[in-house]
Each structure stands twice: as structure tokens, then as C-alpha cells.
Design a protein around this motif. Structure first.
Motif, mmCIF file in Angstrom:
data_model
loop_
_atom_site.group_PDB
_atom_site.id
_atom_site.type_symbol
_atom_site.label_atom_id
_atom_site.label_comp_id
_atom_site.label_asym_id
_atom_site.label_seq_id
_atom_site.Cartn_x
_atom_site.Cartn_y
_atom_site.Cartn_z
ATOM 1 N N SER A 105 72.252 -10.216 -60.278
ATOM 2 C CA SER A 105 72.215 -11.538 -60.931
ATOM 3 C C SER A 105 71.893 -11.524 -62.426
ATOM 4 O O SER A 105 70.949 -12.186 -62.869
ATOM 5 C CB SER A 105 71.210 -12.436 -60.185
ATOM 6 N N PRO A 106 72.680 -10.769 -63.217
ATOM 7 C CA PRO A 106 72.452 -10.769 -64.666
ATOM 8 C C PRO A 106 73.016 -12.030 -65.315
ATOM 9 O O PRO A 106 73.564 -12.887 -64.612
ATOM 10 C CB PRO A 106 73.240 -9.540 -65.136
ATOM 11 N N ASN A 107 72.896 -12.123 -66.612
ATOM 12 C CA ASN A 107 73.357 -13.317 -67.324
ATOM 13 C C ASN A 107 74.576 -13.022 -68.184
ATOM 14 O O ASN A 107 74.656 -11.966 -68.816
ATOM 15 C CB ASN A 107 72.221 -13.860 -68.183
ATOM 16 N N VAL B 117 64.298 -10.708 -56.990
ATOM 17 C CA VAL B 117 64.114 -11.246 -58.347
ATOM 18 C C VAL B 117 62.683 -10.921 -58.802
ATOM 19 O O VAL B 117 61.767 -10.849 -57.977
ATOM 20 C CB VAL B 117 64.331 -12.783 -58.352
ATOM 21 N N GLY C 162 74.115 -15.704 -64.242
ATOM 22 C CA GLY C 162 73.823 -16.881 -65.054
ATOM 23 C C GLY C 162 75.027 -17.186 -65.921
ATOM 24 O O GLY C 162 75.191 -16.622 -67.001
ATOM 25 N N ASP D 149 69.547 -23.596 -57.487
ATOM 26 C CA ASP D 149 69.016 -22.782 -56.392
ATOM 27 C C ASP D 149 68.912 -23.564 -55.083
ATOM 28 O O ASP D 149 69.098 -22.997 -54.004
ATOM 29 C CB ASP D 149 67.671 -22.152 -56.782
ATOM 30 N N HIS E 142 67.121 -5.767 -65.319
ATOM 31 C CA HIS E 142 68.097 -5.996 -64.249
ATOM 32 C C HIS E 142 68.275 -4.766 -63.377
ATOM 33 O O HIS E 142 68.821 -4.851 -62.290
ATOM 34 C CB HIS E 142 69.445 -6.429 -64.832
ATOM 35 N N GLN F 120 59.137 -15.141 -61.177
ATOM 36 C CA GLN F 120 59.795 -16.312 -60.592
ATOM 37 C C GLN F 120 59.239 -16.695 -59.211
ATOM 38 O O GLN F 120 59.854 -17.481 -58.480
ATOM 39 C CB GLN F 120 61.315 -16.091 -60.528
ATOM 40 N N TYR G 151 65.946 -12.986 -51.835
ATOM 41 C CA TYR G 151 66.152 -13.029 -53.277
ATOM 42 C C TYR G 151 65.417 -11.871 -53.911
ATOM 43 O O TYR G 151 64.184 -11.837 -53.875
ATOM 44 C CB TYR G 151 65.595 -14.338 -53.841
ATOM 45 N N TYR H 177 68.180 -24.946 -63.420
ATOM 46 C CA TYR H 177 68.093 -23.734 -62.613
ATOM 47 C C TYR H 177 67.664 -24.058 -61.175
ATOM 48 O O TYR H 177 68.221 -23.536 -60.209
ATOM 49 C CB TYR H 177 67.068 -22.828 -63.299
ATOM 50 N N PHE I 30 60.523 -19.856 -56.632
ATOM 51 C CA PHE I 30 61.085 -19.720 -55.286
ATOM 52 C C PHE I 30 60.215 -20.400 -54.234
ATOM 53 O O PHE I 30 60.730 -21.019 -53.302
ATOM 54 C CB PHE I 30 61.342 -18.249 -54.947
ATOM 55 N N HIS J 290 74.235 -13.812 -58.246
ATOM 56 C CA HIS J 290 74.000 -15.147 -58.804
ATOM 57 C C HIS J 290 73.972 -15.049 -60.333
ATOM 58 O O HIS J 290 72.919 -15.252 -60.956
ATOM 59 C CB HIS J 290 72.654 -15.639 -58.251
ATOM 60 N N ASP K 223 70.533 -12.117 -52.486
ATOM 61 C CA ASP K 223 70.829 -12.355 -53.901
ATOM 62 C C ASP K 223 70.208 -11.212 -54.701
ATOM 63 O O ASP K 223 68.994 -11.033 -54.672
ATOM 64 C CB ASP K 223 70.197 -13.713 -54.254
HETATM 65 N N1 ARG Z 1 69.898 -14.780 -63.815
HETATM 66 C C1 ARG Z 1 68.504 -14.783 -63.511
HETATM 67 C C2 ARG Z 1 67.742 -13.902 -64.506
HETATM 68 O O1 ARG Z 1 68.318 -13.035 -65.135
HETATM 69 C C3 ARG Z 1 68.188 -14.321 -62.121
HETATM 70 C C4 ARG Z 1 68.774 -15.150 -61.011
HETATM 71 C C5 ARG Z 1 68.092 -14.889 -59.705
HETATM 72 N N2 ARG Z 1 68.664 -15.593 -58.604
HETATM 73 C C6 ARG Z 1 68.493 -16.901 -58.332
HETATM 74 N N3 ARG Z 1 69.094 -17.404 -57.285
HETATM 75 N N4 ARG Z 1 67.717 -17.656 -59.066
HETATM 76 O O2 ARG Z 1 66.540 -14.069 -64.634
#
Ligand code: ARG
Length: 573
Positions: free
Chosen positions: A121-123, A336, A160, A316, A132, A340, A334, A312, A344, A158, A118
Motif C-alpha cells: 500500500s504505497p502512495n 500497516v 494512495g 477505509d 514500505h 495507525q 491490515y 482516509y 484502525f 491499497h 492489505d
Molecule cells: N498508503 C498508506 C501509507 O503509506 C497506507 C495504507 C494502509 N492501508 C489502509 N487500508 N489504510 O501510509
């Protein structure tokens, strides 16, 4: 080479002390500083463990070492260092093997794994910002390295694309009548901020936004159409960034949060059956063992919120289950940010308790630090807003353009290509060459320096080899013998022989910076060699061809290494 030597030293330890140790534990390291090729410190560690004298152990070990085909008779120095110098024969065979091997000495892994990774994974409805950048660039490099190692790598993005903010975004979109205009939203950030402002200031709008969330979750057609619109416009923006960065993520890799919606109800049902959740304040929560909050009470992970919505964490859990059960993943990675980590760790704990993540699986949060501005604080624009990734990349290409500007014999199109390869390479390499767990500061002059641990330094060294090969004329045979005579020639060859060990360590730790460090050492060894050893005007024909072959090998290591980092290696800059 060091791997084979380590194996032999480990065997000698076994024979001398009846102690089984791994090749890793044999601690064989390149040691040009000590005036030898390799050195092992294992005798000192064994002395501490056995209470015997380190020099005695080293002497025993040397007596038992079966490696006459590789090294000269070893010597013991200092407190018990075992010094190893390769024989000319071994050096020549190793060089020939490297030259003939398209994988440059890296064997494919014996047990390939299917790895779901993963990254990026932007939003949705927010432009990608520099935060990012790290996930995208690191994830891409780690994927490339794992794939080259021989694993099956399945990336998933992934994004958002679900949750409460969509209520206000959709409502704003509908109010503005933008839902049916064909033109894509130009400024996603501004759009998000306008919606946010109205949500905070207009109670009526906020109420409608909340109702919208319910409609969205209930599958209301018109609402879904508006939601799609937002997702598609954002996806187009992400793809532009990926194209500019040369990132191998495609629309097919997108598995946004919404993708897992159909799995959430069953997830909660299974967790209840397994008695892994309890109702707490109206919400359904898991309390994985070993996690406590500030007051020392068990830390809750909300799986279903009081109103019935999922958060969230639930997504996951469903995500992991999907990749393990439906897609047969062995490993879950992941990429990230470090904030976070707790999230995780808790997700993995619940997955283990539920029996979905077994001992045969491996789940890992590949955490990373922040990108800082030159002032050491979180990077911001002059206006104080977060820096847009696109602006940053355009600026990088612009800076790099100044390097290409004065090159002769290039067309304008070639110059633009060089500026792109150098500019984007600089940004990516700056990110990859730092230990990912730490923060790093973004500084243009440092990342574009011609003489530091930078992409352009490596790219430039590679170009020097290409120019050398062009001037040499006839192509080199793959079987050209390499026989180093000058110490710097030997040093360069030994560095090239270290490539597999450096690569293996970098993949093992998901640490691209280790590969960067080695590539930088390679380019530096080449520069030192090139300054001291004439190539085209070498004394004899065999020295000339040997040095050309060594240079060609250097270019192959740099080109392969850069490509594993996702960075281009143009032949001219
Ligand atoms: N969209 C999230 C962010 O910008 C990150 C996601 C990471 N991946 C996951 N499986 N939680 O912070």
C-alpha cells in the motif's frame, strides 16, 4: 509430536483432577537442556490453582498418563516437572511420517477462512521508501504462511492514489507539458517535491491546484487522463520493486483508494440512517464509543469533510464493507505501521456498530515498528532524505556479490543469481526475524553475517546438505529408516519434529519471526550434528543412509520454511 504429547498430558490432567484443560495449557515444551526430550510444567500451574502440592499432582498425572506408545515411563523432578523421553519406536515412526509427508507434519486447517489482507500500500507519485519495506515483506510472508496453512488469501494493495495532493501534482504535470510525453516520469520523488515547493511558494499555483482537486472529484475528463498518467507511472515503479523483491503482488491486486470512490456516498447515507454520524463543525463525523481525545472529549472520526470531500477514514470504512459484502471475506488483515493503530481501532469500532463487522468476522491491524539506521534513529541518506527502497536493494545485492565472488565452479550468471538470492534474502530476513511490533536497526554486516540468525546462514546450511546429497550419489528412498544413535542426531530430529508446532505458532500470531527463530535452531542443530557425526563415512550402511535422510529432511524444512518467508533457497552459493 509435542502437539500429540500435549493432548495426552491434557487428558491425564482431566483423568487425575477432573479438570478439563486444553493441550496448550498442558505446557509441553522441548527440553533438551534438561537432558530429556520434552517437559511439562503444568503441575506447577495446577498447584497454584488448586492449592495442592505440585509434586503430588505430577505423580498423579504420571500415573494416569496413557502414552506408553510414545514415551518411556515418565519421571518427576524438581518442584514437579514431568519429563518425557520418546521411545526409539516412536522416534522412528515420527521420522518416517515426516519423511513421507510433503507438508512436513503441518496439517491443513480444519476451517479455512477467506482472508482479505492489505499490505504494501504505497502512495502514488512518491517512490517507495524503507518504511514500505516492512509492510511489503511482512505482508507477503504472512500471506504465504496463511495460504500454506490452508486459508484462502486475497491480497489487496491499497495504494494512495486519491486526495488533495493530486491537485498540485496534476497541475504541475500540466504546466510542465509532461502530460503528453510518452516517456514515464523518471524521478517521482523529485517531481513530488517540485510540485510541493510551487504549492507553498506560488499562491496562483496553489489556487489552481485546489480547483484541480474539485475537477478531479467531479470526473473532469482531461484531469482524469493526467491523473491516470501519474498512477500508471507509479504503478510501474512499484512493480519493479516487487519483481526485485520477489513479492507476489500483481497489478490485479491493486485496489487503490480511488477504487472505493463509488461506494462513499452510500456509506455516509447508511451511517446516517443507522444514526452513527453527526454533523460537527460542518463535517460529518462518527464518534465511536471508547475513544477520547487529549481533553477527554469523544474523539471524532471525520467521514465527510466540510467541503464535501471524503477522507482516509471514509475510504477505509468503504474498503472493509466492500471486502466483507462484495468479496465474502471472513477476516480483514491490515499490515500497516503502528502509528495507525488508533485509526484502525476506530474504523473497526464503527464497522461493528454498523453491523458490517459481525462476531463471525475477524478484523486485525497487524502493526509493526520502524526501520532505524545504525545510529538508532530513523533511517536517512547522508543528505538527510528518506532512503529509497530501490537503492537499498541494489546495495544489498552488491554486498552479497562479495560473498559469491570467490565461489569456484560458478558462471558469472550463476554468481549474479546467488548475489540476488542472498542479498534480497538478507534484507527480507532481517525484517522478518525481528518481532514486528518493535523497531529494528538496519545493519549490513549483521544481516549478512555467515554465522548469525540470518538468511545466508540458513541458505548456507541448506547448500551443505545439497552438496552432501550430490556427493552421496544415488537418490534416497522416501522410506529410508531414520534411527538416531548420537545425541546430536537425536537433537536434530527432535528439532525437525518441532517444525509444525513452530509454524502453527507463527501463523497464529502473524509472527514470521517465530518461524525464523525455529529455522535458525534447525540450521544450528544441523551444524552441530554435522560436526559430530560422519555422514558419508559413517560406520555402517544403515547409519549412513539414516544420516543422509536426516540431512535431506533438514534441507526440506529449511527450503519450505524459507519459501514461506518469501526467501529463496539456492542449491549452491
Ligand atoms: N498508503 C498508506 C501509507 O503509506 C497506507 C495504507 C494502509 N492501508 C489502509 N487500508 N489504510 O501510509
Amino acid at each position: 509430536m509435542s502437539v500429540e504429547l500435549a493432548r495426552r498430558v491434557a487428558a491425564a490432567v482431566h483423568a487425575a483432577l477432573d479438570l478439563p484443560i486444553s493441550p496448550e495449557q498442558a505446557q509441553v515444551r522441548p527440553s533438551r537442556a534438561a537432558g530429556v526430550d520434552y517437559q511439562s510444567n503444568v503441575a506447577m500451574s495446577l498447584a497454584r490453582a488448586t492449592g495442592r502440592d505440585a509434586r503430588d499432582i505430577a505423580a498423579d498425572l504420571v500415573a494416569r498418563l496413557d502414552a506408553a506408545d510414545l514415551v518411556e515411563p515418565p519421571t518427576v523432578t524438581g518442584p514437579g516437572f514431568v519429563n518425557l523421553v520418546l521411545t526409539p519406536g516412536c522416534l522412528a515412526t515420527s521420522a518416517a511420517a515426516l519423511l513421507a509427508d510433503p507438508r512436513l507434519g503441518v496439517p491443513p486447517v480444519e476451517h479455512p477462512r477467506r482472508i482479505a489482507i492489505d499490505y504494501s500500500s504505497p502512495n502514488v507519485a512518491k517512490e517507495m521508501h524503507v518504511g514500505h519495506l516492512r509492510s511489503t515483506v511482512l505482508g507477503d510472508a504472512i500471506s504465504r504462511m496463511l495460504r500454506f496453512a490452508g486459508h484462502e488469501v486475497v491480497p489487496h494493495n491499497h495504494i494512495g492514489d486519491w486526495g488533495t495532493p493530486f491537485g498540485m501534482l496534476i497541475e504541475h504535470l500540466a504546466d510542465e507539458g509532461l502530460g503528453d510525453t510518452p516517456a514515464p516520469l523518471q524521478d517521482l520523488n523529485a517531481f513530488y517535491q517540485e510540485a510541493r515547493k510551487r504549492f507553498d511558494a506560488e499562491p496562483d499555483f496553489a489556487a489552481r491546484a485546489r480547483r484541480r482537486v474539485v475537477l478531479l472529484q467531479g470526473g473532469h475528463q482531461e484531469t482524469l487522463t493526467l491523473w491516470r498518467r501519474l498512477v500508471d507511472d507509479s504503478a510501474r515503479h512499484f512493480e519493479q520493486v516487487y519483481a526485485l523483491l520477489g513479492i507476489a503482488l500483481t497489478p490485479a491486486d491493486v485496489h487503490g483508494e480511488s477504487f472505493y470512490n463509488p461506494f462513499l456516498a452510500d456509506l455516509v447515507k447508511q451511517l446516517s440512517t443507522k444514526r452513527l454520524v453527526t454533523v460537527s463543525g460542518g463535517a460529518i463525523c462518527a464518534f465511536p464509543e471508547g475513544f477520547t481525545n487529549r481533553d477527554g472529549d469523544p474523539q471524532a472520526m471525520v467521514v465527510r469533510k466540510r467541503g464535501g470531500g471524503y477522507g482516509y477514514a471514509a475510504t477505509d470504512l468503504a474498503t472493509a464493507r466492500y471486502w466483507i459484502e462484495e468479496r465474502g471475506a471472513d477476516d480483514l488483515l491490515y499490515v500497516v505501521g503502528a502509528p495507525q493503530s488508533q485509526h484502525f481501532a476506530m474504523v473497526f469500532a464503527v464497522l461493528r456498530a454498523a453491523g458490517w463487522l459481525t462476531a463471525g468476522h475477524h478484523a486485525e491491524h497487524i502493526a509493526f515498528g520502524s526501520v532505524l539506521g545504525e545510529d538508532g534513529r530513523t533511517i536517512r541518506t547522508r543528505a538527510g532524505t528518506s532512503v529509497k527502497l530501490v537503492d537499498l536493494l541494489v546495495e544489498a545485492i552488491d554486498h552479497a556479490g562479495r560473498i559469491a565472488e570467490h565461489r569456484e565452479g560458478l558462471t558469472d550468471a550463476q554468481r549474479a543469481e546467488v548475489a540476488r538470492a542472498v542479498g534480497i534474502g538478507a534484507v527480507k530476513y532481517a525484517d522478518l526475524s525481528h518481532d514486528r511490533r518493535k523497531d529494528y536497526a538496519f545493519a549490513w554486516d549483521r544481516m549478512l553475517a555467515m554465522d548469525g540468525n540470518t538468511a545466508v546462514y540458513l541458505q548456507y546450511a541448506n547448500c551443505r546438505v545439497h552438496s552432501l546429497l550430490r556427493r552421496a550419489g544415488s537418490p534416497l528412498a522416501a522410506s529410508t529408516p531414520i534411527h538416531p544413535t548420537h545425541p546430536r542426531e537425536r537433537a536434530l530430529l527432535l528439532t525437525l519434529l518441532q517444525f509444525p508446532a513452530a509454524f502453527t505458532a507463527a501463523v497464529r500470531d502473524h509472527a514470521p519471526h517465530r518461524l525464523c527463530t525455529h529455522l535458525h535452531a534447525t540450521a544450528a542443530a544441523f551444524s552441530a550434528f554435522y560436526a559430530a557425526c560422519p555422514v558419508l563415512s559413517a560406520d555402517t550402511r544403515s547409519t549412513r543412509s539414516s544420516r543422509l535422510a536426516l540431512s535431506a529432511l533438514t534441507s526440506r524444512v529449511l527450503t519450505l520454511g524459507l519459501s514461506l518467508l518469501g526467501i529463496e533457497a539456492p542449491e549452491r552459493i
